[in-house]
Structure formats: structure tokens, C-alpha cells
Design an enzyme around this catalytic site. Structure first.
Site, mmCIF file in Angstrom:
data_model
loop_
_atom_site.group_PDB
_atom_site.id
_atom_site.type_symbol
_atom_site.label_atom_id
_atom_site.label_comp_id
_atom_site.label_asym_id
_atom_site.label_seq_id
_atom_site.Cartn_x
_atom_site.Cartn_y
_atom_site.Cartn_z
ATOM 1 N N CYS A 182 -0.587 4.347 2.468
ATOM 2 C CA CYS A 182 -0.672 4.216 3.927
ATOM 3 C C CYS A 182 -0.438 2.761 4.316
ATOM 4 O O CYS A 182 0.672 2.270 4.227
ATOM 5 C CB CYS A 182 -2.004 4.742 4.444
ATOM 6 S SG CYS A 182 -3.443 4.078 3.590
ATOM 7 N N SER A 183 -1.508 2.064 4.740
ATOM 8 C CA SER A 183 -1.333 0.669 5.152
ATOM 9 C C SER A 183 -2.611 -0.129 4.918
ATOM 10 O O SER A 183 -2.992 -0.951 5.757
ATOM 11 C CB SER A 183 -0.921 0.590 6.626
ATOM 12 O OG SER A 183 -1.905 1.214 7.448
ATOM 13 N N CYS A 184 -3.284 0.102 3.797
ATOM 14 C CA CYS A 184 -4.498 -0.659 3.489
ATOM 15 C C CYS A 184 -4.152 -2.146 3.447
ATOM 16 O O CYS A 184 -3.183 -2.543 2.797
ATOM 17 C CB CYS A 184 -5.075 -0.200 2.148
ATOM 18 S SG CYS A 184 -5.659 1.512 2.172
ATOM 19 N N CYS A 221 0.881 -1.166 0.000
ATOM 20 C CA CYS A 221 0.000 0.000 0.000
ATOM 21 C C CYS A 221 0.917 1.214 0.000
ATOM 22 O O CYS A 221 1.544 1.522 1.012
ATOM 23 C CB CYS A 221 -0.914 0.018 1.220
ATOM 24 S SG CYS A 221 -1.956 1.509 1.283
#
Length: 208
Positions: free
Chosen positions: A119-121, A116
Site C-alpha cells: 500500500c503506502s506505509c 511499500c
């Protein structure tokens, strides 16, 4: 994640953390939790319930079950290819961060890898909470620029003839890598197959 050359850190999933003193971050979290509990702002039982939920009901074991079923059930695999969200829901794995899933199938000539970049999906219902390295800036940037270099730091060396395809998770779509089924596993049950599947394998930073 093992210490990678000067750029990334990678935690070892099977490492026995009890043999080492807690990290500064763990100590700070524990101190914060103690203060919040002491002030009556947090219910310890509620915290325990949340931790139990992510440890036992949401996590890589769920994704491993999806992979094992895809390996052993051709009809399920076909449904997973057509509509991963619906197929995964058949096993009871739904909810936040897993509304729109796509399954990526590794083959002898193709290796999929997920990142991702913004961000941190991450697909929580099937993989639990993302590891620290997945959220780190070095991984998020270098996975796209130099995927083979990143894979090498995870101990994965792919022949040049294998294509590496990087998929960027977003708030709209999240991915689950279906690794190739290991050779010699034809007689194993789904439960035994699931035990072979690793979290990193379902992100694409490991091969089974």
C-alpha cells in the site's frame, strides 16, 4: 516528480506550483471542501489546523533534523542504529505511523531504498505525508524488480560496485534512509546540514 520514461511520474519538491493553473484533482478537492463547509460538515479552522500540522510539525524537515544530528553527533548515530524509534523520539518525533522505526545508513558501497509493495506505509512523523509517486503501482512494483532502473528515472545512476538494497515498509516497521554526509560539510552546523537533506534522499530515490 518529473515525467519519467513512459512509466512513472515524479514531482519536483522545489517547483513553484503557483506559476501553473491548479490541476483537475486540486479543483475537485477545493470544490468538495467548499460543499462540505457550506453544509456545515467541516470547520475551515479545523482544516487549516490539520494542514498547518502536516506542513510545519510533521514533514521532511523533521527527518532532515534526524539525519543532520546523526551526521554530527556520533553518540546519537549509535543510538539511532540500535533503536531508531527511541532515538527519533528524543527529538520529539513520535506518533502514528512512526511507532516502529529502523534507520538505514547509506555507505560508499551500499545504497538503501524504501518502498511499500502492499500500500503506502510511510514514516509520517519524520517525512510527513507520502508523495503521490510513492503510492503509485509502478513504483511499488518496479522498485523491487528493477531498483536501478527506477533510480535512473529519478536521475540517480549508481556504479555497478554499489549494492542497492530495497526495504519493504509494513504496518509494523517503517524505514528512514540516512544518506551519506556530503564531502566538505565538516564546518556546517546541524541546521545547515539539515538544509541539505531532501525528502527523496530519506526514501532513497536521491543522493545528496
Amino acid at each position: 516528480m518529473r515525467q519519467a520514461p513512459a512509466r512513472m511520474a515524479h514531482d519536483h519538491p522545489g517547483h513553484e506550483h503557483g506559476q501553473h493553473p491548479p490541476s483537475d484533482m486540486e479543483l475537485r478537492v477545493k470544490a468538495l471542501e467548499s460543499v462540505l463547509v457550506e453544509k456545515g460538515l467541516v470547520d475551515p479552522a479545523a482544516l487549516d489546523a490539520i494542514v498547518d500540522h502536516y506542513q510545519h510539525k510533521v514533514g521532511p524537515r523533521n527527518g532532515a533534523r534526524v539525519v543532520a544530528k546523526a551526521w554530527s553527533d556520533p553518540a546519537f548515530r549509535a543510538r539511532l542504529e540500535t533503536d531508531a524509534t527511541a532515538a527519533i523520539a528524543e527529538l520529539g518525533y513520535t506518533g502514528r505511523q512512526g511507532e516502529h522505526m529502523v534507520a538505514l545508513f547509506n555507505t560508499p558501497s551500499l545504497h538503501n531504498m524504501v518502498v511499500c509493495t502492499l500500500c503506502s506505509c510511510y514514516p509520517w512523523p519524520v517525512l510527513g505525508l507520502p508523495p503521490v509517486w510513492y503510492k503509485s503501482a509502478p513504483y511499488r512494483s518496479r522498485a523491487v524488480i528493477d531498483p536501478r532502473g527506477v533510480l535512473a528515472e529519478f536521475g540517480v545512476s549508481l556504479p555497478q560496485g554499489i549494492e542497492v538494497r530495497v526495504w519493504d515498509s509494513t504496518a509494523e516497521v517503517r524505514y528512514l534512509v540516512i544518506p551519506e554526509r556530503p564531502a566538505g560539510t565538516e564546518r556546517l552546523s546541524e541546521a545547515e546540514l539539515a538544509a541539505l537533506v531532501t525528502r527523496d534522499g530519506m526514501i532513497g530515490t536521491a543522493r545528496l
